[in-house]
Design an enzyme around this catalytic site. Structure first.
Site, PDB file in Angstrom:
ATOM      1  N   ASP A  68      -2.415  15.729   6.564  1.00  0.00           N
ATOM      2  CA  ASP A  68      -3.575  16.378   5.961  1.00  0.00           C
ATOM      3  C   ASP A  68      -3.712  17.822   6.427  1.00  0.00           C
ATOM      4  O   ASP A  68      -3.839  18.741   5.620  1.00  0.00           O
ATOM      5  CB  ASP A  68      -4.846  15.577   6.259  1.00  0.00           C
ATOM      6  CG  ASP A  68      -4.957  15.158   7.718  1.00  0.00           C
ATOM      7  OD1 ASP A  68      -4.111  15.568   8.546  1.00  0.00           O
ATOM      8  OD2 ASP A  68      -5.891  14.416   8.051  1.00  0.00           O
ATOM      9  N   ASP A  92       2.129   0.591   0.881  1.00  0.00           N
ATOM     10  CA  ASP A  92       3.387   0.868   1.567  1.00  0.00           C
ATOM     11  C   ASP A  92       3.913  -0.346   2.333  1.00  0.00           C
ATOM     12  O   ASP A  92       5.032  -0.307   2.841  1.00  0.00           O
ATOM     13  CB  ASP A  92       3.210   2.051   2.529  1.00  0.00           C
ATOM     14  CG  ASP A  92       3.944   3.288   2.047  1.00  0.00           C
ATOM     15  OD1 ASP A  92       4.369   3.303   0.878  1.00  0.00           O
ATOM     16  OD2 ASP A  92       4.110   4.230   2.843  1.00  0.00           O
TER      17      ASP A  92
END
Length: 757
Positions: free
Chosen positions: A461, A136
């Site tokens: 998550d 990223d």
């Protein structure tokens, strides 16, 4: 596929760890907490405001312990038998492996390269594996490092498989010399492989300070004039295992990707990167299972994929209902003992309900589940029900849900129908991969809403995990020996505080969004006790308020000359509670092989992170809910340790407690994280000093008795738990608290003392 013959031994089995003695201890502590609350209620009219504040804090603590008792009631885990896999399964399923990185400064490329190498060398047919690395940060340095690592992999992978190397991350494996009894051929290969790894390390190190290599190859043209937050999609097939049949000298596919980013678009941090990985891998290899690991968590167990497949392919367990297999996050340093203990007891407890919570790394996912399927969409044999087929396979629905890429829609249909992957050349999918990486591709689709990794929280998550369990799926927990994955935690200090704040803020975001367990326990398919487990995790940030008050109450009562704790025989409730809790948590640590010192350091850090780091998640979430600001995902700095213990297995793979003089020391800087802890320390020191000279006698009593030795002991306990701050007041450099922080805390402490007196 798997052979379903019942005469064959199982691929895995569920192991229950019920302990009636521990249940009795949990209930005893809960009973003592309720007794203390009852005592405070009965004497509420005879005491002042301090009594009310203490009652509210203790009510919250009692609620948390009630949740813990419910979670730990029926612990369980799974034991797999990968050695049985070959005789039961004739054609092993494919697995796509994902690694995410975002910053070459905070996440050293050589660390990412070691994680990649450990995955490429796993004991699984190479033609069934594909590794995708998402960068990223769009860093040419990261790409260069990974490209060089892929060249070294052609030496490393055959070496590991030829000699059945246990530790498959080179930076860990080469810490120890070969055993003298090894063959001369092995020693020769070992020396050659080590030299090649050292060349790789030097190349990466040299490239870090010199960018001449950027112009040496046309391969780096895509990185020209790029910025981390402003660049086009980059997809590069670094290595393709063409015509592979799974032989030992083969290296799995390896693909580097970096999604498009533009300054005015939301990119959803790690969750957005994971969804891009899902789409690109779906176009290229479309494996039914996906493994994701953080860039600093290398594969420590070569059979980790085979272990997970034992869970997914075990017919008698109704494998269609298992959405993901989570491994515990273990560490090779001594900064995470507390997290290891938490996973061992609470993690196994949650695993005994509906399954463990997805922890963001070391997890195998089912692609069909990540595409939004729920339990009700499947028939008994795992195929789509007729209703689900009409819902999911209609072309207009697919384009609306997954985006308008024809190639993407085709791969989704194949995944949902469990069709085998066509063996296409990866390069044929490059055009489609660029298309699904466009920053506007997800606009008006279900990506991040009901498909893939879910958005709206920096704790992607936990947010994704509760979304999966809310659709009725279960998950499985495996804790093998040696540990499946090993990583490093930031040392106690600014980086640890930053990480804890991000976690606490992200979890609070989930508590207040549509995935909240407060909603799910009543109107979704998640089990009630599983909702309580999520509630325990998501309220971490809220604990900072009662813990902060409770750390200040003994000092206030000493200075104010008012009673905080019961008198006479009722004081035994507090003494027994503290004693039982200390012995209980000490037993938990020592039963896992940790020392008394490790237990004390962990207890201290728990108080510090709660009052100093989690505290800042409260204003973060308030400002977000009011629409004033948004939460930001900041990458935690990772480091390559200089000295680490051997490459054996189990506990020996982690460093011993406090292996050097600086290990376990708390680091400080001028950030606000350390102001609350310094303030707490100064206030309690002032209260102890005032008590020792009789200052408390100058304060007027307002009913309910005066302060005494119990309150003084409470202050001493707080000072003991915040000992790193006392050391920091006299420390130097990064181990000393800045004078500006001490000055601010001293000013607040003076105001507190004046107010109390």
């Amino acid at each position: 596929m798997a052979d379903s013959s019942s005469s064959l031994p199982p691929l895995c089995e569920k192991i229950s760890y019920k302990n009636y003695f521990l249940r009795a201890v949990d209930l005893t502590i809960l009973g003592l907490l309720f007794s203390l609350l009852l005592y405070r209620i009965l004497l509420m009219n005879q005491n002042n405001t301090v009594w009310v504040v203490a009652f509210l804090c203790e009510s919250f603590f009692s609620f948390i312990w009630l949740l813990i008792t419910c979670i730990k009631w029926s612990p369980a885990a799974y034991k797999s038998y990968p050695e049985r896999l070959d005789e039961r399964v004739h054609d092993l399923p494919s697995v796509d492996m994902f690694v995410t990185t975002a910053d070459p400064v905070r996440e050293p490329p050589i660390l990412v390269a070691n994680t990649l190498l450990s995955l490429l060398a796993l004991n699984y047919p190479a033609n069934k594996l594909a590794c995708y690395v998402s960068d990223d940060g769009c860093s040419p340095l990261t790409y260069f490092s990974l490209k060089e690592a892929s060249k070294f992999a052609k030496i490393w992978v055959p070496f590991c498989k030829k000699y059945n190397v246990k530790v498959r991350a080179p930076f860990r494996y080469f810490l120890n010399p070969p055993v003298p009894t090894e063959s001369s051929e092995f020693s020769k290969d070992w020396e050659m492989t080590k030299r090649e790894y050292e060349k790789l390390s030097r190349k990466v190190e040299d490239a870090t300070g010199d960018s001449h290599w950027l112009d040496a190859e046309d391969d780096f043209e895509a990185f020209s004039n790029t910025k981390p937050n402003d660049h086009s999609t980059i997809v590069k097939v670094v290595w393709e295992n063409k015509g592979g049949v799974g032989e030992e000298n083969e290296v799995p596919h390896f693909v580097y990707i970096s999604r498009e980013k533009r300054p005015n678009y939301l990119h959803h941090y790690k969750a957005g990167a994971m969804n891009f990985l899902v789409r690109v891998s779906g176009l290229m290899t479309n494996a039914p299972y996906m493994l994701n690991v953080d860039c600093d968590m290398y594969a420590n167990e070569a059979d980790v994929v085979r272990q997970a497949m034992c869970i997914f392919l075990q017919k008698s367990m109704n494998s269609n209902h298992c959405a993901f297999v989570q491994y515990p996050q273990d560490f090779y340093d001594s900064n995470a003992d507390e997290l290891t203990v938490l996973q061992s007891y609470l993690g196994q407890g949650i695993a005994g309900i509906q399954g463990p919570i997805y922890a963001g790394s070391g997890c195998f996912h089912t692609r069909r589940v990540m595409y939004g399927l729920s339990i009700d969409d499947l028939e008994e044999d795992g195929s789509l029900s007729s209703l689900a087929a009409r819902k999911y396979l209609a072309e207009e629905n697919l384009e609306r849900e997954f985006g308008n890429s024809k190639e993407m829609v085709k791969s989704v249909v194949e995944a949902l129908q469990r069709q085998p992957n066509p063996q296409n050349t990866l390069a044929n999918s490059l055009k489609g991969a660029h298309e699904v990486g466009h920053c506007r591709y997800e606009y008006q689709t279900s990506w991040g809403k009901t498909i893939g990794w879910l958005y709206e929280s920096t704790a992607e998550d936990a947010n994704t995990s509760i979304g999966i369990h809310s659709r009725g799926w279960t998950s499985s927990y495996i804790s093998p020996e040696p540990p499946a994955f090993l990583g490093a935690m930031p040392p106690g200090g600014p980086e640890a505080m930053l990480q804890q704040r991000r976690w606490a803020t992200g979890l609070l975001e989930v508590l207040f969004n549509k995935q909240s367990p407060l909603i799910g326990m009543f109107c979704r398919k998640i089990r009630f006790r599983q909702s309580l487990a999520y509630l325990y995790i998501f309220t971490w940030g809220l604990r900072s308020i009662p813990e902060l008050f409770y750390c200040l109450l003994p000092a206030y009562c000493l200075l104010h000359n008012s009673a905080l704790f019961p008198k006479g025989v009722y004081l035994g409730i507090i003494v027994t509670l503290v004693g039982m809790h200390c012995l209980y948590t000490l037993w938990e640590f020592m039963s896992l092989g940790f020392s008394v010192q490790s237990w004390f350091v962990s207890q201290s850090f728990w108080r510090i992170k709660t009052t100093c780091s989690w505290l800042f998640s409260i204003p973060d979430i308030i400002l977000k809910l009011l629409g004033i600001s948004k939460t930001v995902f900041i990458v935690t700095k990772k480091t390559m340790p200089n000295n680490m213990s051997g490459s054996g297995s189990g506990k020996s793979q982690r460093e011993d407690d406090c292996p050097n003089k600086d290990s376990g020391k708390f680091e400080f800087d001028g950030s606000l994280y350390f102001l609350p802890g310094t303030f707490i320390m100064l206030v309690n020191l002032a209260a102890i000093a005032g008590f020792s000279v009789g200052l408390h006698r100058l304060s007027h009593r307002h009913g309910g008795g005066s302060s005494g030795l119990a309150e003084a002991c409470g202050c001493i306990l707080v000072v003991t738990l915040f000992l790193p701050f006392l050391n920091g007041m006299f420390g130097k450099g990064k181990y000393g608290i800045p004078l500006s922080t001490i000055s601010k805390a001293a000013f607040l402490a003076v105001l507190f003392v004046v107010f109390a007196l």
